[in-house]
Design an enzyme around this catalytic site. Structure first.
Site, short mmCIF file in Angstrom:
data_model
loop_
_atom_site.label_atom_id
_atom_site.label_comp_id
_atom_site.label_asym_id
_atom_site.label_seq_id
_atom_site.Cartn_x
_atom_site.Cartn_y
_atom_site.Cartn_z
N ASN A 109 0.68 -1.24 -0.05
CA ASN A 109 0.09 0.16 -0.01
C ASN A 109 0.84 1.23 -0.02
O ASN A 109 0.54 2.16 -0.52
CB ASN A 109 -0.93 0.01 1.10
CG ASN A 109 -0.53 -0.33 2.39
OD1 ASN A 109 0.72 -0.33 2.78
ND2 ASN A 109 -1.41 -0.89 3.47
N THR A 137 2.16 -8.35 -1.48
CA THR A 137 2.53 -8.16 -0.18
C THR A 137 2.29 -9.60 0.55
O THR A 137 1.26 -10.18 0.42
CB THR A 137 1.77 -7.16 0.78
OG1 THR A 137 2.23 -7.39 2.20
CG2 THR A 137 0.66 -6.91 0.41
N ASP A 139 1.81 -9.94 3.53
CA ASP A 139 0.86 -9.47 4.66
C ASP A 139 -0.52 -9.81 4.44
O ASP A 139 -1.24 -9.64 5.21
CB ASP A 139 1.31 -8.19 5.27
CG ASP A 139 2.46 -7.96 5.65
OD1 ASP A 139 3.01 -9.04 6.30
OD2 ASP A 139 2.96 -6.90 5.93
N MET A 181 5.89 -13.38 10.77
CA MET A 181 5.56 -11.68 10.30
C MET A 181 4.23 -11.20 10.15
O MET A 181 3.26 -11.94 10.15
CB MET A 181 6.37 -11.64 9.01
CG MET A 181 7.78 -11.62 9.09
SD MET A 181 8.43 -11.16 7.21
CE MET A 181 10.13 -11.16 7.62
N ARG A 183 2.69 -7.18 11.18
CA ARG A 183 2.60 -6.06 12.18
C ARG A 183 1.38 -5.60 12.52
O ARG A 183 1.00 -5.60 13.76
CB ARG A 183 3.30 -4.78 11.50
CG ARG A 183 4.62 -4.81 11.23
CD ARG A 183 5.17 -3.73 10.13
NE ARG A 183 6.43 -4.03 9.69
CZ ARG A 183 7.47 -3.89 10.31
NH1 ARG A 183 7.54 -3.40 11.52
NH2 ARG A 183 8.71 -4.28 9.86
N GLU A 238 4.12 -11.16 15.18
CA GLU A 238 5.26 -10.50 15.68
C GLU A 238 4.70 -8.92 16.10
O GLU A 238 5.05 -8.35 17.06
CB GLU A 238 6.31 -9.94 14.64
CG GLU A 238 5.80 -9.51 13.28
CD GLU A 238 6.93 -8.94 12.28
OE1 GLU A 238 8.16 -9.14 12.38
OE2 GLU A 238 6.38 -8.56 11.36
N TYR A 295 13.36 -13.73 8.11
CA TYR A 295 13.23 -13.44 6.75
C TYR A 295 13.05 -14.87 5.87
O TYR A 295 12.70 -14.61 4.71
CB TYR A 295 14.57 -12.90 6.22
CG TYR A 295 14.65 -11.43 6.77
CD1 TYR A 295 14.22 -10.46 6.18
CD2 TYR A 295 15.23 -11.22 8.04
CE1 TYR A 295 14.08 -9.36 6.60
CE2 TYR A 295 15.19 -9.85 8.32
CZ TYR A 295 14.72 -8.87 7.84
OH TYR A 295 14.43 -7.54 8.25
N ARG A 298 9.65 -15.21 3.65
CA ARG A 298 9.41 -14.30 2.63
C ARG A 298 10.32 -14.63 1.37
O ARG A 298 10.37 -14.04 0.40
CB ARG A 298 9.35 -12.88 3.00
CG ARG A 298 10.64 -12.19 3.09
CD ARG A 298 10.28 -10.71 3.32
NE ARG A 298 11.68 -9.89 3.36
CZ ARG A 298 11.98 -8.84 3.65
NH1 ARG A 298 10.89 -8.04 4.33
NH2 ARG A 298 12.92 -8.11 3.69
#
Lengths: 404, 404
Positions: A109, A137, A139, A181, A183, A238, A295, A298
């Site tokens: 985004n 993404t 996410d 991962m 946020r 996380e 990491y 991803r």
């Protein structure tokens, strides 16, 4: 209209397993159009745009592009710079100098916001220009998208990881915490549940940022599972936060490190260790382990969802088609049209940019410590085919001879 | 001789991706012999042996055994108990009560020691008994073995992980530290180098327990690589030690947790964070990240070396053949007979047990910060076939127009 000029493709933000599929989709499709004079790739995202660091991808072989498409992480490299209006003005200046008429930016985004601002610069200058944001993404947090390219493969990694640690935890007992991962959105953490098979398989508990994290409640949940099974596997984002929206991890980090987007760096294992130590102390369980996936989730080579891979390719192709056939700006979005099939729609840039999609309530149980079947139904197709199954021995027990 | 009686198979220590191949190899081969009355599996390793917790694997279907063989982690579950002589006496009592004449124990060097002591109990009691140790350890640290089952698949995981993080690190720059399992032997950490392709690919530095770790030298190494490439990828064993043999990680852990073998628990990310913070402070590099691979490297679902898988099956089969055809005790070892082929030899239990194999000098460079080509030649066949390759764009750069 038949706008003649160059195409520039760039990649921004965190890499995914399939981000190069979108790059190659956009490049190969663009190269078919006669009004496209050249296809450039900007090196290091928008940093390459302001510094005129371009590769001429018209001179790249199709074979090598196809090999790059199968390679994880941004082949054009990336950047964490968050451009302000002045920076976007510089970008536009460079694009104009190179007679760039089509700009495709693959990212999350933040990246879609960059596309929007650059495009507004072009409009103000009356410069004919098409700008398309290509979603990406792990996410899975872009609004107006059923899901985002990159999520399926990262989710597959998380699911395979939890399949394995569940078996490992079952062999020894104790508590295992895997920190995933995410946020703000818990989609990736929730994926830990996708490979459960037997009723007592882990993860037994799943904590995401969408639900306030309370340490007492957490300990109670763990105790309940541990008392039942003699073991407990936990998936936690996380970015889990307390009821005031303060990330649990940030309480710990003495020296909080932030990137240019104001994102706090949440890695390093502190959250997992905090939770593990608290369980050891308060519940008196000796074997408590935590891993922070970091990491690997991803970028891990060779762990790719075929569904994700094909969709990532298609959003890149569609970006070129929307710009070159339809002559429009916007953000390519994925819409689910069946179980399982998708189609792609172009949405306005301002509808997508700088917004975050969260897990809907129906994907989380009322206690806020697990996912629902609705989430499994939603996410299972995204991790793709060829998913290996875990099996157990089911031979009968032998009667004891010695009285114990 | 044609010793009639039962077979017991057990699994000990840390699980691997292929440990159930050895189980199934031993079970299926044993079931072919007419003098074998039953094939039992002991649940939770030697704990199951003293508690008479047996599954009757003669009543397990071949199909399900084959499915279990493809599933990582110990299907018979495991234990960390280190048996003393009294415990081994108890084991023998149970085995004798159930008319067990063949004992196959899949594990590392601790497990081979258990097999030796149980076998000595049988000899002292004049009880006809065949005991075979079947090798297994991701650490690859069993003496007299070219390598051990479990290593190849874990090494494949580590190699794929470093392929990915190398691409990720290349996209952003900075320093990345991956902490890999290995208390005493560096074989698994060294595997990080197996997938390097381009001259500037990481890992650029590799630190193993076989070489004393010096922080000043480490910082100098990192600075050198970072100055050259603008980035640095580092693989480091959890068990790296200073010149006095003190693990760097244990300096940090306030509350040192030990299991029954006296092994210090080295997980949790402390070592990676220590190294990352030291680099940030001393070298003034802002983007430094560390991951601790943890349990994923020994259990990740779907990451298996076909070579490892077949060898793990064969050592299980060979154990049954040595005991049932040849009527001998010992430890099955893997010998390399070509590039690439292996054969299996039975060695005396006391030759294997409680010993550790370290990386030979020829596998490590003189500066002690990387592996040699000799290691790559040794280890590459072990991670198996079908290893995906990473590709880069190689299109020419575009001349700049705006003077900067």
């Amino acid at each position: 209209m038949n706008l003649t000029g160059k195409v520039v493709v760039a990649q921004g933000g965190g890499p995914t397993h399939v981000i190069n599929q979108s790059l190659v989709g956009a490049v190969l499709e663009s190269r078919k159009f006669p009004q496209v004079t050249k296809v450039y790739g900007a090196v290091n995202g928008i940093e390459g745009l302001v510094n005129e660091e371009f590769m001429d991808l018209t001179q790249e072989t199709t074979h090598n592009l196809e090999q790059v498409a199968m390679t994880p992480s941004s082949a054009l490299l990336s950047t964490r710079i968050k451009p302000d209006d002045a920076y976007c003005k510089e970008i536009f200046k460079v694009l104009r100098a190179h007679d760039v008429r089509y700009f495709f930016y693959i990212g999350g985004n933040d990246s879609s916001d960059t596309v929007r601002i650059v495009n507004e610069n072009a409009q103000r200058a009356n410069y004919d220009f098409r700008a398309i944001h290509i979603p990406k993404t792990i996410d899975n947090d872009l609004v107006l998208n059923d899901h985002t390219p990159g999520y399926g493969s990262a989710a597959r990694f998380v699911a395979q990881a939890f399949m394995g640690v569940n078996l490992d935890n079952r062999a020894f007992g104790g508590v295992y915490i895997g920190v995933v991962m995410g946020r703000h959105a818990g989609f990736l953490t929730a994926a830990a549940s996708l490979a459960k098979k037997y009723p007592d398989d882990g993860p037994h508990l799943v904590y995401v940022p969408e639900r306030a994290f309370d340490m007492d409640k957490f300990l109670q949940d763990v105790k309940e599972v541990y008392d039942k099974y003699g073991r407990c596997v936990i998936a936690v984002s996380e970015g889990v936060q307390d009821e005031n929206g303060v990330a649990i991890a940030t309480r710990l980090v003495e020296q909080v490190e932030k990137d240019a987007h104001g994102n706090v760096h949440l890695g390093g294992g502190a959250l997992g260790e905090l939770l593990a130590n608290t369980i050891k102390e308060k519940l008196n369980i000796s074997r408590v382990r935590s891993d922070t996936f970091g990491y690997l989730q991803r970028s891990f080579m060779g762990c790719v969802s075929d569904v994700d891979l094909h969709e990532a390719r298609e959003v890149g192709e569609k970006a070129a088609q929307f710009a070159l056939w339809k002559d429009v700006d916007g953000s390519v979005t994925i819409q689910r049209t069946g179980n399982y099939s998708v189609d792609y729609q172009l949405r306005q840039l301002h509808e997508i940019s700088a917004k975050t999609k969260y897990m809907p309530d129906e994907f989380l149980n009322t206690r806020g410590n697990n996912v629902t079947d609705a989430f499994i139904t939603y996410a299972r197709p995204l991790i793709g085919s060829g998913f290996q199954d875990a099996y157990r021995l089911r031979a009968p027990r032998v009667p004891k001879i010695l009285v114990k």
